[in-house]
Design a protein around this motif. Structure first.
Motif, PDB file in Angstrom:
ATOM      1  N   ASP A  29       0.851  -1.202  -0.162  1.00 27.56           N
ATOM      2  CA  ASP A  29       0.177  -0.128  -0.236  1.00 27.56           C
ATOM      3  C   ASP A  29       0.904   1.225   0.249  1.00 27.56           C
ATOM      4  N   PHE A  30       0.239   2.381  -0.376  1.00 27.62           N
ATOM      5  CA  PHE A  30       1.070   3.499  -0.360  1.00 27.62           C
ATOM      6  C   PHE A  30       0.211   4.681   0.284  1.00 27.62           C
ATOM      7  N   GLY A  31       0.855   5.096   1.289  1.00 26.82           N
ATOM      8  CA  GLY A  31       0.032   6.437   1.852  1.00 26.82           C
ATOM      9  C   GLY A  31       0.806   7.799   1.825  1.00 26.82           C
ATOM     10  N   VAL A  32       0.317   8.928   2.308  1.00 27.12           N
ATOM     11  CA  VAL A  32       0.790  10.042   2.444  1.00 27.12           C
ATOM     12  C   VAL A  32       0.678  10.687   3.625  1.00 27.12           C
ATOM     13  N   TYR A  33       1.877  11.169   4.333  1.00 25.20           N
ATOM     14  CA  TYR A  33       1.834  11.880   5.505  1.00 25.20           C
ATOM     15  C   TYR A  33       2.007  13.235   5.189  1.00 25.20           C
ATOM     16  N   LEU A  34       1.332  14.181   5.594  1.00 30.48           N
ATOM     17  CA  LEU A  34       1.702  15.890   5.234  1.00 30.48           C
ATOM     18  C   LEU A  34       1.573  16.496   6.708  1.00 30.48           C
ATOM     19  N   HIS A  35       2.848  16.889   7.002  1.00 23.98           N
ATOM     20  CA  HIS A  35       3.200  17.416   8.068  1.00 23.98           C
ATOM     21  C   HIS A  35       2.978  19.003   8.210  1.00 23.98           C
ATOM     22  N   VAL A  36       2.441  19.414   9.107  1.00 22.23           N
ATOM     23  CA  VAL A  36       1.841  20.799   9.230  1.00 22.23           C
ATOM     24  C   VAL A  36       2.703  21.405  10.509  1.00 22.23           C
ATOM     25  N   PRO A  37       3.866  22.021  10.372  1.00 21.66           N
ATOM     26  CA  PRO A  37       4.769  22.366  11.617  1.00 21.66           C
ATOM     27  C   PRO A  37       4.431  23.581  12.518  1.00 21.66           C
ATOM     28  N   PHE A  38       3.284  23.828  12.550  1.00 19.23           N
ATOM     29  CA  PHE A  38       2.967  25.173  13.010  1.00 19.23           C
ATOM     30  C   PHE A  38       2.003  24.952  14.353  1.00 19.23           C
ATOM     31  N   CYS A  39       2.088  25.671  15.624  1.00 18.71           N
ATOM     32  CA  CYS A  39       1.567  25.436  16.990  1.00 18.71           C
ATOM     33  C   CYS A  39       1.372  26.870  17.132  1.00 18.71           C
ATOM     34  N   THR A  54       6.918  32.965  16.529  1.00 16.31           N
ATOM     35  CA  THR A  54       8.054  33.691  16.494  1.00 16.31           C
ATOM     36  C   THR A  54       9.525  32.766  16.270  1.00 16.31           C
ATOM     37  N   GLU A  55       9.301  31.508  15.796  1.00 25.76           N
ATOM     38  CA  GLU A  55      10.300  30.636  15.481  1.00 25.76           C
ATOM     39  C   GLU A  55      10.605  30.407  14.000  1.00 25.76           C
ATOM     40  N   ARG A  57      11.315  32.535  11.358  1.00 25.49           N
ATOM     41  CA  ARG A  57      12.542  33.015  10.671  1.00 25.49           C
ATOM     42  C   ARG A  57      12.082  33.597   9.056  1.00 25.49           C
ATOM     43  N   GLY A  58      11.073  34.362   9.461  1.00 27.99           N
ATOM     44  CA  GLY A  58      10.417  35.048   8.172  1.00 27.99           C
ATOM     45  C   GLY A  58       9.486  34.170   7.344  1.00 27.99           C
ATOM     46  N   VAL A  59       9.504  32.852   7.686  1.00 21.99           N
ATOM     47  CA  VAL A  59       8.351  31.922   6.764  1.00 21.99           C
ATOM     48  C   VAL A  59       7.003  32.597   7.086  1.00 21.99           C
ATOM     49  N   LYS A  60       6.337  32.565   6.017  1.00 21.83           N
ATOM     50  CA  LYS A  60       4.972  32.559   6.265  1.00 21.83           C
ATOM     51  C   LYS A  60       3.964  31.289   6.207  1.00 21.83           C
ATOM     52  N   GLN A  61       3.264  31.282   7.156  1.00 20.76           N
ATOM     53  CA  GLN A  61       2.166  30.104   7.213  1.00 20.76           C
ATOM     54  C   GLN A  61       1.366  30.069   6.017  1.00 20.76           C
ATOM     55  N   SER A  62       1.221  31.145   5.578  1.00 15.93           N
ATOM     56  CA  SER A  62       0.081  31.369   4.498  1.00 15.93           C
ATOM     57  C   SER A  62       0.851  30.852   3.182  1.00 15.93           C
ATOM     58  N   TRP A 311      14.533  11.470   5.452  1.00 14.62           N
ATOM     59  CA  TRP A 311      13.830  12.546   6.148  1.00 14.62           C
ATOM     60  C   TRP A 311      14.324  14.065   5.682  1.00 14.62           C
ATOM     61  N   ASN A 312      13.253  14.956   5.779  1.00 14.44           N
ATOM     62  CA  ASN A 312      13.543  16.180   5.203  1.00 14.44           C
ATOM     63  C   ASN A 312      14.005  17.156   6.117  1.00 14.44           C
ATOM     64  N   VAL A 313      14.776  18.200   5.830  1.00 11.22           N
ATOM     65  CA  VAL A 313      15.171  19.310   6.559  1.00 11.22           C
ATOM     66  C   VAL A 313      14.206  19.571   7.660  1.00 11.22           C
ATOM     67  N   LYS A 314      14.781  20.029   8.775  1.00 12.07           N
ATOM     68  CA  LYS A 314      13.628  20.244   9.869  1.00 12.07           C
ATOM     69  C   LYS A 314      12.986  21.854   9.644  1.00 12.07           C
ATOM     70  N   HIS A 315      13.663  22.621   9.575  1.00  8.84           N
ATOM     71  CA  HIS A 315      13.152  24.019   9.720  1.00  8.84           C
ATOM     72  C   HIS A 315      12.330  24.545   8.515  1.00  8.84           C
ATOM     73  N   PRO A 316      11.145  25.120   8.854  1.00 10.01           N
ATOM     74  CA  PRO A 316      10.389  25.313   7.446  1.00 10.01           C
ATOM     75  C   PRO A 316      11.055  26.372   6.691  1.00 10.01           C
ATOM     76  N   ALA A 317      11.886  27.200   7.115  1.00 11.41           N
ATOM     77  CA  ALA A 317      12.729  28.261   6.178  1.00 11.41           C
ATOM     78  C   ALA A 317      13.414  27.457   5.282  1.00 11.41           C
ATOM     79  N   ALA A 318      14.488  26.353   5.765  1.00 12.46           N
ATOM     80  CA  ALA A 318      15.357  25.392   4.905  1.00 12.46           C
ATOM     81  C   ALA A 318      14.592  24.533   3.948  1.00 12.46           C
ATOM     82  N   TYR A 319      13.224  24.234   4.334  1.00 15.40           N
ATOM     83  CA  TYR A 319      12.636  23.243   3.548  1.00 15.40           C
ATOM     84  C   TYR A 319      11.781  24.185   2.478  1.00 15.40           C
TER      85      TYR A 319
END
Length: 407
Positions: A29-39, A54-55, A57-62, A311-319
Motif C-alpha cells: 500500500d501507499f500512503g501520504v503523510y503531510l506534516h504541518v509544523p505550526f503551533c 516567533t520561531e 525566521r520570516g517564513v509565512k504560514q500562508s 527525512w526532510n530538513v527540519k526548519h520551515p525556512a530551510a524546507y
C-alpha cells in the motif's frame, strides 16, 4: 523543537531512489503523510518538529500549502523516475503541529494535490489531527465536504491541572462540542489521551478515561508521557520542580485504561490504540506498523519506500528554500539491510494484535516462544495456533519480548 536527525547517508538533490525501492512495490500500500509544523504555543512536554510564530525566521504560514503541493508534485516525478509503479493512495494523514491552525482551504488544497497526483483508492482513509480549540462546526463541515473521513482530537486529559502541567491551552468542556460537530457531518472521531503526567493521580486518569468513553469515539489512543531531553518539562524535572511518574504508576495507568476500554466495547489492536471495530482502526498507522510505503511531506517529515527511509530538513525556512529551488528537501536517508528490516518487522508487528507468525521467526526466536508463554508475555492459545500475540503483561513489557524474539 525535535532532536537531531538520525544518522544516515546524504540524500541526492534530485531525490531519486535506488532500484531496490521499486521491488515488489505493487504489492504494498501507499500512503501520504503531510506534516504541518505550526503551533500556537509550544507545550512543555513536546519534542515534535513544530514551530510557533516567533520561531519561523520570516517564513509565512500562508505560503506553506503551496510549498507542500510542490513536494507532492515532485514526489510523483521522483517515484516515476525511480521506477516505482503508480499506486492510488490508501491513506492520507495530516499531522503536526496543529494542521487545523491553517485555513481549511489550505488543507483541502493539499489533499487535492495528492488526489490529482496519484488518485485515492475507493474508501481511502483521510485523517487530520486537530486541537479542540482550533476548529468549529463550519471548519469540520468543510473537511467532510472535501473528502476527509476522520478527525483525531488531542484531548490529552479532562482534568484542568493535568492540562496545565502539559501546557495544553484548550478548555476540556470544548471536547464534547467538537466531537458532536464532527459526528454531525459524518466524520469518524478519534481521541488522543496522555497518561503519566507528573502530578496526575489514578483517579485523575480514571476521570479522563470515563469522560472520553462517554463521548463514544470510534477510536481512542492512550500514550504514556515520555519526558524527552531538551523539553521544558525535562528541565523542570531535572531542577526538582516537578516529580516524574515512575514505571509502576505508568503500568497502573495502562492497566486501568485497558480495563475500562474493554468494558466499554473497545478492542486493543496496537499497544496504545483501541477501536470499536476493525473498520475504525487507524489504517494509516497500521501501514507504518506493517512496513507499507509512505511519502512524508513537509519539514522534518519521514518517508519509507521499499526499505529506503529518508527525512526532510527540519526548519520551515530551510524546507521552503529547497522546495522553491526545485531541490529535494531530503536531508538524509538510509537503505535498510536485511537484518535491520527483520528487527524492525519484529519490533513493529509484535505491537499489533494480529501479531507475528511464529513460522516467520528465526530458529532462535521460535525457541523463545515457550518461555514467553510461561512468563505470561504472549497469548498461549494464539501462539499454539501459530501467531505471537501479546498478553496485557506482554504489552507492558513489549520491548523485552522484542529482545527475546530477535536475539
Amino acid at each position: 523543537m525535535a532532536g537531531p536527525h538520525p544518522v544516515g547517508d546524504p540524500a541526492p538533490d534530485d531525490g531519486l531512489l535506488p532500484a531496490s525501492a521499486a521491488v515488489h512495490a505493487a504489492e504494498r500500500d501507499f500512503g501520504v503523510y503531510l506534516h504541518v509544523p505550526f503551533c500556537r504555543v509550544r507545550c512543555g512536554y513536546c519534542d515534535f518538529n513544530t514551530y510557533t510564530a516567533t520561531e519561523l525566521r520570516g517564513v509565512k504560514q500562508s505560503d506553506y500549502a503551496s510549498q507542500a503541493v510542490l513536494e507532492v508534485e515532485a514526489a510523483g516525478r521522483i517515484l516515476t523516475a525511480s521506477g516505482v509503479p503508480d499506486r492510488e493512495v490508501a491513506t492520507v494523514f495530516f499531522g503536526g503541529g496543529t494542521p487545523t491552525l491553517l485555513p481549511v482551504t489550505d488543507l483541502v488544497k493539499m489533499l487535492s494535490a495528492v488526489r490529482d497526483q496519484w488518485g485515492l483508492q475507493d474508501g481511502a482513509e483521510v485523517t487530520t489531527e486537530a486541537n479542540p480549540d482550533s476548529v468549529d462546526a463550519a471548519y469540520l463541515h468543510a473537511l467532510a465536504d472535501a473528502g476527509f473521513t476522520r478527525v483525531s482530537f488531542g484531548m490529552q486529559s479532562a482534568v484542568p491541572h493535568v492540562l496545565a502541567t502539559l501546557e495544553r491551552t484548550h478548555d476540556p468542556e470544548r471536547v464534547p462540542l467538537v466531537v458532536e460537530w464532527a459526528r454531525a457531518v459524518g466524520l469518524d472521531v478519534s481521541l488522543d489521551l496522555i497518561y503519566g503526567t507528573p502530578g496526575e493521580s489514578l483517579a485523575n486518569w480514571r476521570t479522563s478515561l470515563e469522560q472520553a468513553i462517554d463521548l463514544k469515539p470510534d477510536h481512542l489512543s492512550a500514550y504514556s508521557l515520555i519526558v524527552e531531553d531538551g523539553t521544558k518539562l525535562a528541565r523542570q524535572i531535572r531542577r526538582g520542580e516537578i516529580a516524574p511518574t515512575d514505571d509502576d504508576q505508568q503500568a497502573d495507568f495502562y492497566e486501568l485504561a485497558d480495563e475500562l476500554l474493554n468494558a466499554a466495547g473497545y478492542d486493543w489492536y496496537e499497544v496504545s490504540n483501541w477501536a470499536t471495530s476493525n473498520a475504525h482502526r487507524s489504517r494509516h498507522n497500521l501501514a507504518y506498523w506493517t512496513g507499507q510505503d509512505w511519502w512524508g511531506v513537509g519539514p522534518g517529515a519521514h518517508s519509507h519506500v521499499g526499505g529506503v527511509r529518508w527525512w526532510n530538513v527540519k526548519h520551515p525556512a530551510a524546507y521552503a528554500e529547497r522546495i522553491v529551488a526545485g531541490l529535494s528537501p531530503a536531508a538524509g536517508r538510509e537503505t535498510l539491510d536485511a537484518p535491520t528490516r527483520e528487527l524492525e518487522r519484529i519490533l513493529l508487528q509484535s505491537r499489533i494484535r494480529t501479531g507475528i507468525p511464529v513460522a516467520s521467526l528465526s530458529t532462535a526466536g521460535r525457541r523463545e516462544v515457550a518461555g514467553l508463554i510461561a512468563d505470561d508475555l504472549v497469548n498461549a492459545q494464539a501462539a499454539l495456533a501459530g501467531t505471537i500475540e501479546l498478553t496485557l503483561r506482554g504489552r507492558l513489557l513489549a520491548d523485552a519480548v522484542v529482545r527475546r524474539l530477535s536475539d
